[in-house]
Write a protein that holds these residues in place. Sequence first.
Motif, PDB file in Angstrom:
ATOM      1  N   UNK A 154     101.185  -5.614 -41.648  1.00 46.52           N
ATOM      2  CA  UNK A 154     100.023  -4.848 -41.139  1.00 46.52           C
ATOM      3  C   UNK A 154      99.511  -3.844 -42.175  1.00 46.52           C
ATOM      4  N   UNK A 155     100.020  -3.894 -43.391  1.00 48.52           N
ATOM      5  CA  UNK A 155      99.581  -2.956 -44.434  1.00 48.52           C
ATOM      6  C   UNK A 155      98.434  -3.511 -45.264  1.00 48.52           C
ATOM      7  N   UNK A 156      97.392  -3.987 -44.604  1.00 43.86           N
ATOM      8  CA  UNK A 156      96.189  -4.402 -45.343  1.00 43.86           C
ATOM      9  C   UNK A 156      95.039  -3.538 -44.839  1.00 43.86           C
ATOM     10  N   UNK A 157      93.981  -3.462 -45.646  1.00 43.84           N
ATOM     11  CA  UNK A 157      92.924  -2.489 -45.350  1.00 43.84           C
ATOM     12  C   UNK A 157      92.319  -2.666 -43.962  1.00 43.84           C
ATOM     13  N   UNK A 200      98.525  10.222 -38.447  1.00 41.42           N
ATOM     14  CA  UNK A 200      97.977   8.872 -38.530  1.00 41.42           C
ATOM     15  C   UNK A 200      98.812   7.962 -39.433  1.00 41.42           C
ATOM     16  N   UNK A 201      98.507   6.659 -39.434  1.00 39.74           N
ATOM     17  CA  UNK A 201      99.218   5.742 -40.309  1.00 39.74           C
ATOM     18  C   UNK A 201      99.189   6.228 -41.749  1.00 39.74           C
ATOM     19  N   UNK A 202     100.336   6.247 -42.394  1.00 36.49           N
ATOM     20  CA  UNK A 202     100.392   6.652 -43.792  1.00 36.49           C
ATOM     21  C   UNK A 202     100.486   8.148 -43.989  1.00 36.49           C
ATOM     22  N   UNK A 203     100.574   8.924 -42.912  1.00 30.64           N
ATOM     23  CA  UNK A 203     100.630  10.389 -43.039  1.00 30.64           C
ATOM     24  C   UNK A 203     101.932  10.847 -43.690  1.00 30.64           C
ATOM     25  N   UNK A 204     102.968  10.000 -43.608  1.00 28.75           N
ATOM     26  CA  UNK A 204     104.257  10.375 -44.202  1.00 28.75           C
ATOM     27  C   UNK A 204     105.341  10.600 -43.156  1.00 28.75           C
ATOM     28  N   UNK A 230      91.902  11.286 -44.343  1.00 25.14           N
ATOM     29  CA  UNK A 230      91.914   9.846 -44.012  1.00 25.14           C
ATOM     30  C   UNK A 230      91.594   8.943 -45.191  1.00 25.14           C
ATOM     31  N   UNK A 231      90.754   9.431 -46.107  1.00 29.01           N
ATOM     32  CA  UNK A 231      90.368   8.596 -47.241  1.00 29.01           C
ATOM     33  C   UNK A 231      91.577   8.204 -48.096  1.00 29.01           C
ATOM     34  N   UNK A 232      92.607   9.062 -48.089  1.00 26.41           N
ATOM     35  CA  UNK A 232      93.767   8.787 -48.942  1.00 26.41           C
ATOM     36  C   UNK A 232      94.736   7.800 -48.294  1.00 26.41           C
ATOM     37  N   UNK A 233      94.557   7.561 -46.998  1.00 29.17           N
ATOM     38  CA  UNK A 233      95.592   6.816 -46.284  1.00 29.17           C
ATOM     39  C   UNK A 233      95.610   5.324 -46.621  1.00 29.17           C
ATOM     40  N   UNK A 234      94.424   4.761 -46.838  1.00 33.03           N
ATOM     41  CA  UNK A 234      94.389   3.333 -47.156  1.00 33.03           C
ATOM     42  C   UNK A 234      95.141   3.104 -48.471  1.00 33.03           C
ATOM     43  N   UNK A 235      94.923   3.998 -49.418  1.00 29.65           N
ATOM     44  CA  UNK A 235      95.579   3.920 -50.718  1.00 29.65           C
ATOM     45  C   UNK A 235      97.102   4.050 -50.566  1.00 29.65           C
TER      46      UNK A 235
END
Length: 215
Positions: A163-166, A8-12, A117-122
């Motif tokens: 597109x990097x907003x919550x 997912x987005x932000x997975x690395x 998923x909770x960590x991805x927004x951060x």
Amino acid sequence: MNIILLGPPGAGKGTQAQRLVAALGMVQLSTGDMLRAAVKAGTPVGLKAKAVMDAGELVSDEIVSGIIGEALDQLAPDVGVIFDGYPRTAAQAESLDALLGARNRQLDHVIELAVDEDALVDRITGRFTCASCGEGYHDRYKTPKVEGVCDRCGSTEFKRRPDDNEETVRTRMAEYRAKTAPILPIYEERNIVSRVDGMADIDEVSNAIVTILDR
Ligand code: AP5
Ligand code: MG
């Protein structure tokens, strides 16, 4: 060797792809990066993609498979490819098979970056990149060694993605759950999926991936 980094987005995906490029001399094909370059250059593809990307939705399968085909044609036949952010739908997975087959390439590994998923927004709201070379950073998890100076190229200009907003991240995650996660079974049937703990340290994740590729 041709591999897919799936997550997912932000997975690395981007972070790990950059490391594999540096360590193994592979080439990173990121549809997100290619689309952002098209938006910046104002090409016809970029003009179509911009609003869709800003909303966190998926650009059409035809557009992304088209740019992947063009990018593959620029590569020497023996260079290994890391697909970062592609394929993202069942139709793209089918196109990738055809694109690789036509070029006598095969898919060797699909690395699934499993994350909470909770960590991805951060992760995503803290992300920034070098405006010159594209090296990725994070406000807390990966800061430049010298504040304000890119480790890789020495530039002092950095940027953040629109597109990097919550709110947009939530849409991107929903798109991943609905359209991208369902393609995993296609590759599981072929026995080429390896799951990596994407919540581990960046170095640990890299080591786990390299171990899988060495097998
Ligand atoms: P794209 O650019 O692919 O974005 P994405 O999938 O949402 O993924 P990200 O780039 O946000 O995350 P990443 O997994 O690369 O994470 P990163 O390594 O940067 O796509 C953008 C848009 O383009 C899409 O929404 C869509 O509109 C369009 N698009 C692209 N491809 C498409 C396709 N195939 N079909 C249709 N549309 C398409 O890491 C994030 C942050 O976390 C960084 O700051 C990093 O330093 C940090 N970090 C990374 N790993 C760790 C770790 N292990 N521990 C702590 N921090 C970490
Ligand atoms: Mg990325």
